[in-house]
Design an enzyme around this catalytic site. Structure first.
Site, PDB file in Angstrom:
ATOM      1  N   HIS A  22       0.830  -1.203   0.000  1.00  0.00           N
ATOM      2  CA  HIS A  22       0.000   0.000   0.000  1.00  0.00           C
ATOM      3  C   HIS A  22       0.866   1.256   0.000  1.00  0.00           C
ATOM      4  O   HIS A  22       1.760   1.398   0.813  1.00  0.00           O
ATOM      5  CB  HIS A  22      -0.913  -0.012   1.230  1.00  0.00           C
ATOM      6  CG  HIS A  22      -1.830   1.159   1.298  1.00  0.00           C
ATOM      7  ND1 HIS A  22      -2.048   1.850   2.458  1.00  0.00           N
ATOM      8  CD2 HIS A  22      -2.580   1.761   0.353  1.00  0.00           C
ATOM      9  CE1 HIS A  22      -2.893   2.829   2.225  1.00  0.00           C
ATOM     10  NE2 HIS A  22      -3.232   2.799   0.957  1.00  0.00           N
ATOM     11  N   ASP A  64      -4.953   3.390  -4.925  1.00  0.00           N
ATOM     12  CA  ASP A  64      -5.045   3.837  -3.534  1.00  0.00           C
ATOM     13  C   ASP A  64      -6.263   4.734  -3.319  1.00  0.00           C
ATOM     14  O   ASP A  64      -6.266   5.894  -3.728  1.00  0.00           O
ATOM     15  CB  ASP A  64      -3.764   4.578  -3.151  1.00  0.00           C
ATOM     16  CG  ASP A  64      -3.683   4.901  -1.684  1.00  0.00           C
ATOM     17  OD1 ASP A  64      -4.637   4.596  -0.936  1.00  0.00           O
ATOM     18  OD2 ASP A  64      -2.655   5.462  -1.271  1.00  0.00           O
ATOM     19  N   TYR A 111      10.442  13.295 -12.343  1.00  0.00           N
ATOM     20  CA  TYR A 111      11.685  12.516 -12.353  1.00  0.00           C
ATOM     21  C   TYR A 111      12.129  12.162 -10.934  1.00  0.00           C
ATOM     22  O   TYR A 111      12.542  11.024 -10.675  1.00  0.00           O
ATOM     23  CB  TYR A 111      12.808  13.277 -13.052  1.00  0.00           C
ATOM     24  CG  TYR A 111      12.668  13.436 -14.546  1.00  0.00           C
ATOM     25  CD1 TYR A 111      11.943  12.541 -15.323  1.00  0.00           C
ATOM     26  CD2 TYR A 111      13.285  14.494 -15.201  1.00  0.00           C
ATOM     27  CE1 TYR A 111      11.834  12.693 -16.691  1.00  0.00           C
ATOM     28  CE2 TYR A 111      13.180  14.652 -16.586  1.00  0.00           C
ATOM     29  CZ  TYR A 111      12.457  13.747 -17.315  1.00  0.00           C
ATOM     30  OH  TYR A 111      12.358  13.901 -18.680  1.00  0.00           O
TER      31      TYR A 111
END
Length: 139
Positions: A22, A64, A111
């Protein structure tokens, strides 16, 4: 072979999806993304595009629901006139599994986030700004 598992998902990718917990994040990257230099775990899916992998991953991977935006895309650099029709494809695929709550992340922040991701899946996607971050949820 297994029933119900999309054939585009390699054994290595399935293993990584199972290992993730998770809150862990998975990047599905386009062909221009510097995947090798940013990945903790790099999975190659050369010859495939992001939409087909995204669809396959989302068939197994819970997003999620405790996060306001479990999906993130690399934002277009200000002043870049590029069109991003692939984003509509992503919204359509995501909406099959949840309400598409998408965050747009500035390129260099994306990034940096990718460096912390559990894994990066490198594809041959040619569309620009086609990178997507998926935050894993619970079942």
């Amino acid at each position: 072979m297994l029933k119900g598992i999309p054939s585009i998902l390699s054994p290595e990718l399935l293993k990584v999806l199972m290992e993730m917990g998770h809150g862990d994040e998975l990047i599905i990257a386009d062909g221009n993304f510097p995947a090798a230099s940013h990945a903790n775990r790099l999975l190659r899916c050369d010859g495939h595009g992001v939409p087909e992998l995204l669809e396959a991953v989302l068939s197994l991977y819970p997003l999620d629901t405790y996060s306001e935006q479990p999906v993130a895309l690399m934002a277009v650099v200000p002043g870049d006139p590029v069109e991003t029709p692939i984003w509509k494809t992503y919204e359509d695929l995501i909406s099959k599994h949840t309400v598409p709550a998408i965050e747009y992340v500035e390129r260099f922040a994306f990034y940096e986030r990718a460096k912390k991701a559990y894994a990066i899946v490198a594809t041959s996607e040619k569309a620009l700004y086609a990178n997507v971050i998926l935050r894993k949820g619970v079942i």
